[in-house]
Design a protein around this motif. Sequence first.
Motif, PDB file in Angstrom:
ATOM      1  N   GLU A   4       0.830  -1.210   0.000  1.00 40.90           N
ATOM      2  CA  GLU A   4       0.000   0.000   0.000  1.00 40.90           C
ATOM      3  C   GLU A   4       0.859   1.252   0.000  1.00 40.90           C
ATOM      4  OE1 GLU A   4      -2.581  -0.248   3.326  1.00 40.90           O
ATOM      5  OE2 GLU A   4      -3.726  -1.962   2.548  1.00 40.90           O
ATOM      6  N   LEU A   5       1.960   1.211   0.761  1.00 40.22           N
ATOM      7  CA  LEU A   5       2.877   2.356   0.778  1.00 40.22           C
ATOM      8  C   LEU A   5       3.461   2.598  -0.605  1.00 40.22           C
ATOM      9  CD1 LEU A   5       4.503   4.476   2.464  1.00 40.22           C
ATOM     10  CD2 LEU A   5       6.264   2.713   2.712  1.00 40.22           C
ATOM     11  N   GLY A   6       3.820   1.518  -1.294  1.00 43.04           N
ATOM     12  CA  GLY A   6       4.407   1.658  -2.620  1.00 43.04           C
ATOM     13  C   GLY A   6       3.470   2.253  -3.645  1.00 43.04           C
ATOM     14  N   GLN A   7       2.149   2.096  -3.440  1.00 47.65           N
ATOM     15  CA  GLN A   7       1.173   2.620  -4.394  1.00 47.65           C
ATOM     16  C   GLN A   7       0.506   3.900  -3.907  1.00 47.65           C
ATOM     17  OE1 GLN A   7       0.895   1.213  -7.442  1.00 47.65           O
ATOM     18  NE2 GLN A   7       2.515  -0.147  -6.728  1.00 47.65           N
ATOM     19  N   ALA A   8       0.778   4.303  -2.674  1.00 46.27           N
ATOM     20  CA  ALA A   8       0.104   5.462  -2.092  1.00 46.27           C
ATOM     21  C   ALA A   8       0.603   6.763  -2.714  1.00 46.27           C
ATOM     22  CB  ALA A   8       0.311   5.489  -0.583  1.00 46.27           C
ATOM     23  N   SER A   9      -0.254   7.772  -2.689  1.00 42.97           N
ATOM     24  CA  SER A   9       0.091   9.098  -3.211  1.00 42.97           C
ATOM     25  C   SER A   9      -0.293  10.161  -2.195  1.00 42.97           C
ATOM     26  CB  SER A   9      -0.631   9.370  -4.535  1.00 42.97           C
ATOM     27  OG  SER A   9      -0.221   8.470  -5.535  1.00 42.97           O
ATOM     28  N   LEU A  10       0.420  11.271  -2.238  1.00 41.79           N
ATOM     29  CA  LEU A  10       0.136  12.416  -1.390  1.00 41.79           C
ATOM     30  C   LEU A  10       0.294  13.672  -2.231  1.00 41.79           C
ATOM     31  CD1 LEU A  10      -0.465  13.464   1.502  1.00 41.79           C
ATOM     32  CD2 LEU A  10       2.016  13.599   1.854  1.00 41.79           C
ATOM     33  N   LEU A  11      -0.763  14.453  -2.311  1.00 44.42           N
ATOM     34  CA  LEU A  11      -0.760  15.668  -3.139  1.00 44.42           C
ATOM     35  C   LEU A  11      -0.434  15.350  -4.592  1.00 44.42           C
ATOM     36  CD1 LEU A  11       1.121  18.081  -0.689  1.00 44.42           C
ATOM     37  CD2 LEU A  11      -1.359  17.818  -0.998  1.00 44.42           C
ATOM     38  N   GLY A  12      -0.861  14.181  -5.049  1.00 47.41           N
ATOM     39  CA  GLY A  12      -0.655  13.796  -6.430  1.00 47.41           C
ATOM     40  C   GLY A  12       0.696  13.180  -6.729  1.00 47.41           C
ATOM     41  N   LEU A  13       1.564  13.066  -5.734  1.00 43.21           N
ATOM     42  CA  LEU A  13       2.893  12.492  -5.929  1.00 43.21           C
ATOM     43  C   LEU A  13       3.019  11.189  -5.149  1.00 43.21           C
ATOM     44  CD1 LEU A  13       5.147  15.677  -5.666  1.00 43.21           C
ATOM     45  CD2 LEU A  13       4.675  14.348  -7.733  1.00 43.21           C
ATOM     46  N   PRO A  14       3.690  10.173  -5.705  1.00 39.84           N
ATOM     47  CA  PRO A  14       3.866   8.907  -4.991  1.00 39.84           C
ATOM     48  C   PRO A  14       4.603   9.118  -3.669  1.00 39.84           C
ATOM     49  CG  PRO A  14       4.445   8.658  -7.301  1.00 39.84           C
ATOM     50  CD  PRO A  14       4.255  10.124  -7.064  1.00 39.84           C
ATOM     51  N   VAL A  15       4.183   8.424  -2.645  1.00 36.67           N
ATOM     52  CA  VAL A  15       4.799   8.560  -1.327  1.00 36.67           C
ATOM     53  C   VAL A  15       6.266   8.120  -1.364  1.00 36.67           C
ATOM     54  CG1 VAL A  15       4.747   7.700   1.055  1.00 36.67           C
ATOM     55  CG2 VAL A  15       2.630   8.366  -0.074  1.00 36.67           C
ATOM     56  N   VAL A  16       6.578   7.078  -2.146  1.00 36.32           N
ATOM     57  CA  VAL A  16       7.973   6.615  -2.197  1.00 36.32           C
ATOM     58  C   VAL A  16       8.882   7.699  -2.777  1.00 36.32           C
ATOM     59  CG1 VAL A  16       7.478   4.138  -2.258  1.00 36.32           C
ATOM     60  CG2 VAL A  16       7.485   5.444  -4.394  1.00 36.32           C
ATOM     61  N   PHE A  17       8.365   8.474  -3.738  1.00 39.04           N
ATOM     62  CA  PHE A  17       9.158   9.574  -4.286  1.00 39.04           C
ATOM     63  C   PHE A  17       9.335  10.681  -3.260  1.00 39.04           C
ATOM     64  CE2 PHE A  17       9.046  13.756  -6.479  1.00 39.04           C
ATOM     65  CZ  PHE A  17      10.303  13.702  -7.065  1.00 39.04           C
ATOM     66  N   LEU A  18       8.292  10.974  -2.505  1.00 39.79           N
ATOM     67  CA  LEU A  18       8.399  11.985  -1.448  1.00 39.79           C
ATOM     68  C   LEU A  18       9.388  11.541  -0.369  1.00 39.79           C
ATOM     69  CD1 LEU A  18       4.638  12.994  -1.077  1.00 39.79           C
ATOM     70  CD2 LEU A  18       6.458  14.221  -2.297  1.00 39.79           C
ATOM     71  N   ILE A  19       9.419  10.246  -0.078  1.00 41.60           N
ATOM     72  CA  ILE A  19      10.402   9.730   0.874  1.00 41.60           C
ATOM     73  C   ILE A  19      11.815   9.942   0.328  1.00 41.60           C
ATOM     74  CG2 ILE A  19      11.311   7.624   1.945  1.00 41.60           C
ATOM     75  CD1 ILE A  19       8.433   6.609   2.119  1.00 41.60           C
ATOM     76  N   ALA A  20      12.003   9.661  -0.971  1.00 40.39           N
ATOM     77  CA  ALA A  20      13.311   9.874  -1.590  1.00 40.39           C
ATOM     78  C   ALA A  20      13.718  11.347  -1.525  1.00 40.39           C
ATOM     79  CB  ALA A  20      13.293   9.392  -3.039  1.00 40.39           C
ATOM     80  N   CYS A  21      12.768  12.247  -1.740  1.00 41.82           N
ATOM     81  CA  CYS A  21      13.065  13.680  -1.643  1.00 41.82           C
ATOM     82  C   CYS A  21      13.450  14.061  -0.219  1.00 41.82           C
ATOM     83  CB  CYS A  21      11.862  14.498  -2.099  1.00 41.82           C
ATOM     84  SG  CYS A  21      11.513  14.389  -3.868  1.00 41.82           S
ATOM     85  N   ALA A  22      12.751  13.486   0.773  1.00 41.51           N
ATOM     86  CA  ALA A  22      13.082  13.765   2.171  1.00 41.51           C
ATOM     87  C   ALA A  22      14.478  13.270   2.507  1.00 41.51           C
ATOM     88  CB  ALA A  22      12.044  13.119   3.087  1.00 41.51           C
ATOM     89  N   VAL A  23      14.833  12.101   1.997  1.00 43.78           N
ATOM     90  CA  VAL A  23      16.184  11.573   2.219  1.00 43.78           C
ATOM     91  C   VAL A  23      17.220  12.492   1.571  1.00 43.78           C
ATOM     92  CG1 VAL A  23      17.747   9.651   1.689  1.00 43.78           C
ATOM     93  CG2 VAL A  23      15.420   9.185   2.471  1.00 43.78           C
ATOM     94  N   ALA A  24      16.922  12.985   0.365  1.00 46.58           N
ATOM     95  CA  ALA A  24      17.850  13.898  -0.314  1.00 46.58           C
ATOM     96  C   ALA A  24      18.059  15.171   0.503  1.00 46.58           C
ATOM     97  CB  ALA A  24      17.310  14.246  -1.702  1.00 46.58           C
ATOM     98  N   VAL A  25      16.993  15.690   1.094  1.00 44.07           N
ATOM     99  CA  VAL A  25      17.116  16.893   1.935  1.00 44.07           C
ATOM    100  C   VAL A  25      17.994  16.594   3.150  1.00 44.07           C
ATOM    101  CG1 VAL A  25      15.857  18.478   3.439  1.00 44.07           C
ATOM    102  CG2 VAL A  25      14.946  17.906   1.177  1.00 44.07           C
ATOM    103  N   MET A  26      17.826  15.426   3.747  1.00 45.38           N
ATOM    104  CA  MET A  26      18.653  15.064   4.905  1.00 45.38           C
ATOM    105  C   MET A  26      20.124  14.917   4.521  1.00 45.38           C
ATOM    106  SD  MET A  26      16.304  12.511   7.243  1.00 45.38           S
ATOM    107  CE  MET A  26      15.676  11.482   5.918  1.00 45.38           C
ATOM    108  N   VAL A  27      20.386  14.346   3.345  1.00 47.02           N
ATOM    109  CA  VAL A  27      21.776  14.220   2.887  1.00 47.02           C
ATOM    110  C   VAL A  27      22.370  15.601   2.637  1.00 47.02           C
ATOM    111  CG1 VAL A  27      23.259  13.365   1.035  1.00 47.02           C
ATOM    112  CG2 VAL A  27      21.430  11.919   1.928  1.00 47.02           C
ATOM    113  N   TRP A  28      21.571  16.490   2.024  1.00 42.99           N
ATOM    114  CA  TRP A  28      22.054  17.867   1.816  1.00 42.99           C
ATOM    115  C   TRP A  28      22.364  18.527   3.156  1.00 42.99           C
ATOM    116  CZ3 TRP A  28      19.744  22.218   3.859  1.00 42.99           C
ATOM    117  CH2 TRP A  28      20.328  23.433   3.492  1.00 42.99           C
TER     118      TRP A  28
END
Length: 338
Positions: A173-197
């Motif tokens: 369900e997490l893999g197919q979920a969306s938030l604000l029209g964007l996949p949750v897994v992609f938003l997680i990847a963006c959050a990880v990128a912000v933490m690495v930055w």
Amino acid sequence: MTSTVESTATRAAATPAPAPGRLRRTVRTSEFTLVALAVIGFVALTLTTDGNMLSSGTLAAFFRFLAVPMIIGLAQMVVLAIGQMNLSVGVLTGFCAMVAAWAMLEAGLPAPLAVAGAMLLGAAVGLGNGLLVVFTRINAFIVTLATMTIIDGLRYGVNGPGTYQDYSAGLAELGQASLLGLPVVFLIACAVAVMVWFFFARTVPGRHLLASGGSPFAARLSGVSNDRSIVLAHALSGLLAGVAAVLTLAQSGSVNATIGDDLLLPSFAAPIIGGVALAGGVVSVLGTSLAAFIVRLVDVAQAQFAINRRWVDLIVGAVVLGVVLSGAIRTKLSRRSS
């Protein structure tokens, strides 16, 4: 005195406004170039597919399968920051995914524990890579090549040629979920990128990694432990591979011993095209993410127009080689001019 004041006033008048200067510097950055290429590529692909790229299903799939390449690129980037490489990042992702699936299906562990275990396993293997490099003084290329081969065998040993599936309804369900029209897994990847930055831009260990990569001798004179930086970089790379494994589990729904085989080239393509220096000392989280986006566009074009995958690999490899060669030429020219 009068002449001094006049010359100062003249210089002030002749100095360009700071805004245009900042704009010129922004336009000249590699990140701006990548943004332009990403926009041009996306528009071109949209036009050639008669607008199919703009459909909600296609966009969701595009960003969903962009998440893992982004994380894998960052996993390679943190090791490139110290001037080293991690050849095991792809198979480690597959190994962590296989172990987590085994833990849920065979050992009966709940998904949260299996997810945490996958990330800890990746960090532990990365830590082992770093310790081997430090204590043996063998080049990281050789060390991670060896561990890549070992992990490949271990990955196959988890379940042989079999496939694990239906391991967690919650992860699916997490893999197919969306938030604000964007996949949750992609938003997680963006959050990880912000933490690495944030790690590289705002923390002492992150700055130490860049110092060790930029000039190990100067870093040592400044009290920075290069060995600690090496161990930390490899451990962080392994941790990010574990995160990529979790996202793979969530978005694919099934894993087998081939998971991760196709991640080695993208792991280098994203940071190198994104402006990360092979010699170390320079990272670009935004550039790495944008380069992963561009490589993903190439993958979509390959599927859309039925292009042989080998040709796509050839193009991506040639681009990576061209970026490396152009960087080496610029470095030589700058040294000669100085």
